[in-house]
Design a protein around this motif. Sequence first.
Motif, PDB file in Angstrom:
ATOM      1  N   VAL A   1      55.834 143.591  60.185  1.00 45.47           N
ATOM      2  CA  VAL A   1      56.855 144.628  60.073  1.00 45.47           C
ATOM      3  C   VAL A   1      58.206 144.092  60.539  1.00 45.47           C
ATOM      4  O   VAL A   1      59.239 144.307  59.893  1.00 45.47           O
ATOM      5  CB  VAL A   1      56.450 145.865  60.908  1.00 45.47           C
ATOM      6  CG1 VAL A   1      57.643 146.802  61.107  1.00 45.47           C
ATOM      7  CG2 VAL A   1      55.310 146.609  60.235  1.00 45.47           C
TER       8      VAL A   1
ATOM      9  N   ARG B   1      52.168 152.746  54.105  1.00 41.25           N
ATOM     10  CA  ARG B   1      51.505 151.713  54.892  1.00 41.25           C
ATOM     11  C   ARG B   1      50.072 152.145  55.193  1.00 41.25           C
ATOM     12  O   ARG B   1      49.809 153.299  55.552  1.00 41.25           O
ATOM     13  CB  ARG B   1      52.277 151.489  56.187  1.00 41.25           C
ATOM     14  CG  ARG B   1      51.680 150.410  57.084  1.00 41.25           C
ATOM     15  CD  ARG B   1      52.594 150.109  58.271  1.00 41.25           C
ATOM     16  NE  ARG B   1      51.998 149.135  59.170  1.00 41.25           N
ATOM     17  CZ  ARG B   1      52.003 147.821  58.971  1.00 41.25           C
ATOM     18  NH1 ARG B   1      52.612 147.325  57.893  1.00 41.25           N
ATOM     19  NH2 ARG B   1      51.442 146.987  59.819  1.00 41.25           N
TER      20      ARG B   1
ATOM     21  N   HIS C   1      51.729 146.901  53.637  1.00 42.81           N
ATOM     22  CA  HIS C   1      52.994 147.608  53.505  1.00 42.81           C
ATOM     23  C   HIS C   1      52.937 148.625  52.359  1.00 42.81           C
ATOM     24  O   HIS C   1      52.192 148.462  51.391  1.00 42.81           O
ATOM     25  CB  HIS C   1      54.127 146.616  53.264  1.00 42.81           C
ATOM     26  CG  HIS C   1      54.381 145.720  54.427  1.00 42.81           C
ATOM     27  ND1 HIS C   1      54.926 146.168  55.605  1.00 42.81           N
ATOM     28  CD2 HIS C   1      54.149 144.381  54.595  1.00 42.81           C
ATOM     29  CE1 HIS C   1      55.031 145.151  56.452  1.00 42.81           C
ATOM     30  NE2 HIS C   1      54.561 144.063  55.868  1.00 42.81           N
TER      31      HIS C   1
ATOM     32  N   ASN D   1      57.602 153.277  52.234  1.00 40.16           N
ATOM     33  CA  ASN D   1      58.165 152.820  53.498  1.00 40.16           C
ATOM     34  C   ASN D   1      59.361 151.901  53.272  1.00 40.16           C
ATOM     35  O   ASN D   1      60.389 152.015  53.954  1.00 40.16           O
ATOM     36  CB  ASN D   1      57.112 152.058  54.296  1.00 40.16           C
ATOM     37  CG  ASN D   1      55.897 152.882  54.640  1.00 40.16           C
ATOM     38  OD1 ASN D   1      54.989 153.018  53.826  1.00 40.16           O
ATOM     39  ND2 ASN D   1      55.871 153.446  55.848  1.00 40.16           N
TER      40      ASN D   1
ATOM     41  N   GLU E   1      62.339 148.996  61.118  1.00 35.09           N
ATOM     42  CA  GLU E   1      60.995 148.814  61.668  1.00 35.09           C
ATOM     43  C   GLU E   1      60.240 150.137  61.734  1.00 35.09           C
ATOM     44  O   GLU E   1      59.058 150.207  61.369  1.00 35.09           O
ATOM     45  CB  GLU E   1      61.063 148.162  63.051  1.00 35.09           C
ATOM     46  CG  GLU E   1      61.437 146.682  62.998  1.00 35.09           C
ATOM     47  CD  GLU E   1      61.074 145.948  64.283  1.00 35.09           C
ATOM     48  OE1 GLU E   1      60.024 146.260  64.872  1.00 35.09           O
ATOM     49  OE2 GLU E   1      61.849 145.061  64.687  1.00 35.09           O
TER      50      GLU E   1
ATOM     51  N   GLU F   1      56.800 151.101  59.606  1.00 35.40           N
ATOM     52  CA  GLU F   1      55.577 151.389  60.368  1.00 35.40           C
ATOM     53  C   GLU F   1      55.013 152.780  60.100  1.00 35.40           C
ATOM     54  O   GLU F   1      53.867 153.066  60.442  1.00 35.40           O
ATOM     55  CB  GLU F   1      55.861 151.253  61.867  1.00 35.40           C
ATOM     56  CG  GLU F   1      56.052 149.825  62.326  1.00 35.40           C
ATOM     57  CD  GLU F   1      56.414 149.739  63.805  1.00 35.40           C
ATOM     58  OE1 GLU F   1      56.933 150.749  64.342  1.00 35.40           O
ATOM     59  OE2 GLU F   1      56.180 148.682  64.404  1.00 35.40           O
TER      60      GLU F   1
ATOM     61  N   GLU G   1      53.112 155.880  58.938  1.00 34.74           N
ATOM     62  CA  GLU G   1      51.867 156.088  58.203  1.00 34.74           C
ATOM     63  C   GLU G   1      51.573 157.556  57.939  1.00 34.74           C
ATOM     64  O   GLU G   1      50.568 157.880  57.313  1.00 34.74           O
ATOM     65  CB  GLU G   1      50.691 155.445  58.958  1.00 34.74           C
ATOM     66  CG  GLU G   1      50.797 153.926  59.074  1.00 34.74           C
ATOM     67  CD  GLU G   1      49.555 153.307  59.698  1.00 34.74           C
ATOM     68  OE1 GLU G   1      48.563 154.039  59.914  1.00 34.74           O
ATOM     69  OE2 GLU G   1      49.577 152.093  59.969  1.00 34.74           O
TER      70      GLU G   1
END
Length: 271
Positions: free
Chosen positions: A164, A192, A197, A201, A212, A216, A218
């Motif tokens: 990431v 993600r 990935h 996102n 970042e 990350e 989800e």
Amino acid sequence: MTSPVAFVRNLLPARAIGFTLFLVERTITDARHALFGGLIDHAPTFPPEELPLEEGLAEHRRVRTREHGWIVNRFVAPASKLVELGDEPLRLSVVLDTGSLPQPDERIEAVEAAGIDPELLFDAAPEVYAELPLRDDLSFRILQLKELGLRVKVRCGGAVVPSVTGLAELVQACRRLEVPFKATAGLHRPLRHEGEHGFLNLLAAAVFGDEEAALEEEDADAFSVTGEAFGWRDRSAGADEIARARSELFVSFGSCSAREPIDGLAALGLL
């Protein structure tokens, strides 16, 4: 006053206006089309799909004529297979696999290359993407590409999945240096998932920054897409802002399957 569409037609050569003109026509009122329009460069003859060329072309025709075909952009073909395309009416992104540039072809809108001296790629197509590994000298190498008028290609999956942090640094550097990028490999899912990935996102990272955290994310409920706006957490962007991020930063991603990413968006209720 000259209309946005007329401006683009006058400014760009015919073979370069496809995606840009699509965005200009759509983004004034439709954030969803600005976000997803022409997002997928379809590469059905590449791994892991690896369809024979005729089957790959047939699949490209099918997905382009379906309800959400507007999400599919160019047909990605290896340079070694161009002669087999005949007169098929296509918008092409050509992956150099022969060590030399392709012969002139009005259908070629983009060229993609890895491991080739960037200076040899100068003016090879309206858009030229040079693949960069995520290393410490990333900003310097992106700047080198910018000086040649080239763009960045980043691999998001496959044998090695970038961290990431590494992918966020690339998005940040491309934003800072004003160099567009495209992605490839590993982006079959919108979100993600299990260390892989998601392309939604990556879109959020490009549109909103805070790279970042965006990469990350989800939680599907953290995202929303309507005709008016793209939302992530407490942030929102309208059509014009999205269009700028798509044309100036994250242009598209290559995928051997077009159906899987589209089905993923549909399953999330984003289409």
